[in-house]
Design a protein around this motif. Structure first.
Motif, short mmCIF file in Angstrom:
data_model
loop_
_atom_site.label_atom_id
_atom_site.label_comp_id
_atom_site.label_asym_id
_atom_site.label_seq_id
_atom_site.Cartn_x
_atom_site.Cartn_y
_atom_site.Cartn_z
N GLN A 50 0.83 -1.21 0.00
CA GLN A 50 0.00 0.00 0.00
C GLN A 50 0.86 1.26 0.00
O GLN A 50 0.55 2.24 -0.67
CB GLN A 50 -0.93 0.01 1.22
CG GLN A 50 -2.12 -0.93 1.12
CD GLN A 50 -3.03 -0.81 2.32
OE1 GLN A 50 -2.65 -0.27 3.36
NE2 GLN A 50 -4.25 -1.31 2.21
N LEU A 51 1.95 1.21 0.73
CA LEU A 51 2.84 2.37 0.77
C LEU A 51 3.51 2.60 -0.58
O LEU A 51 3.62 3.74 -1.04
CB LEU A 51 3.91 2.19 1.85
CG LEU A 51 3.57 2.80 3.23
CD1 LEU A 51 2.41 2.05 3.86
CD2 LEU A 51 4.78 2.74 4.15
N ILE A 52 3.95 1.54 -1.20
CA ILE A 52 4.57 1.68 -2.52
C ILE A 52 3.56 2.20 -3.53
O ILE A 52 3.86 3.07 -4.35
CB ILE A 52 5.15 0.32 -2.98
CG1 ILE A 52 6.29 -0.10 -2.05
CG2 ILE A 52 5.64 0.39 -4.43
CD1 ILE A 52 6.84 -1.48 -2.33
N GLY A 93 9.56 13.08 0.68
CA GLY A 93 8.47 12.39 1.35
C GLY A 93 8.18 11.04 0.71
O GLY A 93 7.89 10.06 1.39
N GLN A 94 8.26 11.00 -0.62
CA GLN A 94 8.08 9.72 -1.32
C GLN A 94 9.19 8.74 -0.95
O GLN A 94 8.94 7.54 -0.76
CB GLN A 94 8.05 9.97 -2.83
CG GLN A 94 6.86 10.79 -3.29
CD GLN A 94 6.89 11.05 -4.78
OE1 GLN A 94 7.93 10.89 -5.44
NE2 GLN A 94 5.75 11.45 -5.34
N ALA A 105 -0.42 11.63 3.02
CA ALA A 105 -1.04 12.92 3.33
C ALA A 105 -0.19 13.73 4.31
O ALA A 105 -0.25 14.97 4.31
CB ALA A 105 -2.44 12.69 3.92
N VAL A 106 0.60 13.04 5.13
CA VAL A 106 1.48 13.73 6.06
C VAL A 106 2.75 14.21 5.37
O VAL A 106 3.20 15.35 5.57
CB VAL A 106 1.86 12.81 7.24
CG1 VAL A 106 2.80 13.52 8.21
CG2 VAL A 106 0.62 12.33 7.97
N LEU A 107 3.34 13.35 4.53
CA LEU A 107 4.68 13.59 4.01
C LEU A 107 4.75 14.30 2.66
O LEU A 107 5.66 15.09 2.42
CB LEU A 107 5.44 12.26 3.91
CG LEU A 107 5.72 11.54 5.23
CD1 LEU A 107 6.31 10.16 4.97
CD2 LEU A 107 6.66 12.36 6.11
#
Length: 520
Positions: free
Chosen positions: A177-179, A346-347, A336-338
């Motif tokens: 999900q993060l990727i 952030g990525q 949404a934070v980074l």
């Protein structure tokens, strides 16, 4: 084989293992066969040839065989702490805390207190059983033969296999999900395969490489979580959500507590696996303390951080957090934070957090192999590294189709894990303190005739399952006791509490008569 009684609590100050607390004479006499690593690569059998070949590349040859004293040279207890620090300084534990808001509709303070106090309870058995590794040199599932018997432990090993595979599946979904949140062109299955492949390469080599990786991997993750904390605090999006009252609050708290407990106590069935190469004279107090510290800090820190950020999903004005969570789950929430303040950096941070799943899954896949080898003679004959590969394929096959249903999978799976491990603890703890009175004969760990028969443990396990069913509150079933708590149709989960209580009480009664009848 010898029949000398060996006291588990050997002193860390005496090479002969005098139990200072009992004031007795030196009793730690190990007459179990000291099987060295060389035994596994001798001979001309296909098994020996394979082991000789892979040993050239540093692959650990030993499976569930006992680690003899002369090979227990890993005296750095800090590695025990960093092992669990890295395994829990990950986005999976962050996701547990975040569940409190969208799934259980709790407030901030009540969720915070639940995370803190339930984790204090959940990790105690993990730290306790970690102290067994240096004394016995046995993996947790082999050690469990002293509680469940030679055949009864196979039931436990099956549950542990399901837990290892299930945890791994849930974790890689979080990472994928993060990727996907960084690059939506990368489908979920691709992220799952990337993380699984990296995990396989580390667990392939075994204990030393796993510990080495976990010794360092927490550092970049901790730094990034601090960045997440700083950016979120600067955004001003935190909302101190008020707690509710009444039966709805009680039901939600109990169900969330079950999820937190399931995650924290989930390491219990692996605990001794990561201390078996510690010297027999190592302090049990220090082993317990390092394990406990390595668990409590990352669990509380990441879960509380996830909880705090999840409060922003209820912001009626800025819907970026809610939109990110609905589109990419935990990955979207962190994005949404980074992303707005940090852009490409952030990525990059999100990719590092995605790869933190490797540290989380290494214990799962490494310990899976020992559970599989306990099941039968033929499974023990299969080299550990082959089972590592098979386990990797299986959890990928589960995670890929489950990618789009992560939230419900995570909630339900955490609760189920909490149930069976509560039963495991409800049987093993009274056996250790009441019936064995902390005394073990190490030499009989592989003797089905001398180990406990296991009938009492298996029956008590069934009683524990009954207790769990009575108290569970799942989307697919609410037990009659669980229905009495919380709102109608939702209930409150007291499954792990009842599972432990039913298993503990029934085992004490059944084991008394079993030991009286069989003498063992």
């Amino acid at each position: 084989m010898g029949s000398v009684k060996n006291e588990y609590y050997a002193s860390s100050h005496s090479p002969t293992g005098t139990d200072i607390e009992k004031g007795g004479p030196p009793t730690y006499t190990d007459e179990a066969p000291a099987v060295s690593g060389e035994v596994f690569v001798q001979g001309d059998t296909p098994y020996a040839k394979i082991q000789r070949f892979v040993s050239r590349f540093g692959v650990e040859p030993r499976g569930i065989e006992r680690v003899p004293e002369n090979e227990r040279t890993d005296s750095n207890l800090m590695k025990v702490g960093t092992m669990w620090l890295s395994a829990n300084m990950v986005v999976s534990s962050f996701a547990i805390g975040a569940l409190a808001i969208p799934v259980f509709q709790l407030g901030f303070v009540d969720s915070l207190l639940t995370i803190f106090f339930i984790n204090l309870l959940a990790i105690t058995p993990v730290a306790f059983f970690s102290t067994f590794g240096p004394r016995f040199g046995l993996r947790q599932m082999v050690l469990s033969r002293y509680f469940f018997g030679f055949y009864g432990v196979k039931v436990i090993a099956v549950f542990n296999c399901l837990a290892c595979v299930g945890w791994s599946s849930v974790n890689v979904i979080v990472g994928a999900q993060l990727i996907n949140a960084v690059n939506t062109d990368v489908p979920g299955y691709a992220g799952i395969i990337i993380i699984a492949a990296a995990t396989f390469l580390i667990t392939l080599f075994g204990y030393k490489v796993v510990h080495t990786y976990e010794f360092w991997s927490w550092i970049p993750c901790f730094i990034i979580f601090l960045i997440v904390l700083g950016e979120f605090a600067h955004s001003g999006k935190f909302s101190n959500l008020t707690m509710h009252t009444g039966s709805a609050e009680a039901g939600s708290i109990l169900s969330f507590a079950a999820s937190v407990f399931g995650f924290g106590t989930g390491w219990t069935s692996y605990a001794a696996d990561y201390t078996v190469y510690q010297p027999v004279t190592v302090s049990r107090v220090k082993t317990f303390a390092w394990t406990y510290a390595g668990l409590i800090f990352p669990l509380c820190f990441t879960e509380m951080l996830g909880l705090a950020i999840a409060t922003a999903t209820l912001d009626p004005v800025d819907t970026s957090y809610a939109d990110g969570y609905s589109q990419s789950g935990i990955g979207g929430l962190l994005a949404a934070v980074l992303f707005p303040p940090l852009g490409r950096f952030g990525q990059f941070c999100l990719i590092i957090l995605a790869l933190s799943i490797v540290a989380n899954n290494c214990p799962n896949i490494y310990s899976l192999t020992f559970s599989l080898q306990v099941l039968a003679r033929w499974t023990q004959a299969v080299p550990r590294f082959i089972w590592t590969f098979v386990g990797t394929l299986v959890y990928c096959a589960i995670a890929i189709p489950g990618y789009s249903h992560f939230e419900s999978v995570l909630e339900n799976f955490m609760l189920l894990i909490g149930y069976w491990l509560a039963i495991y603890e409800g049987i093993s703890l009274p056996e250790h303190f009441i019936f064995k009175k902390r005394q073990y004969d190490i030499s009989i760990y592989n003797s089905r005739e001398l180990l406990p028969p296991g009938g009492a443990a298996v029956l008590a396990f069934c009683f524990g399952v009954f207790g769990a069913v009575m108290g569970m509150a799942q989307v697919w079933f609410i037990g009659p006791i669980g229905k009495k708590i919380g709102l109608p149709g939702y209930g409150g989960d007291v499954g792990f509490e009842l599972a432990f209580a039913f298993a503990f009480v029934s085992y004490c009664g059944l084991r008394y008569f079993e030991k009286k009848s069989f003498g063992r």
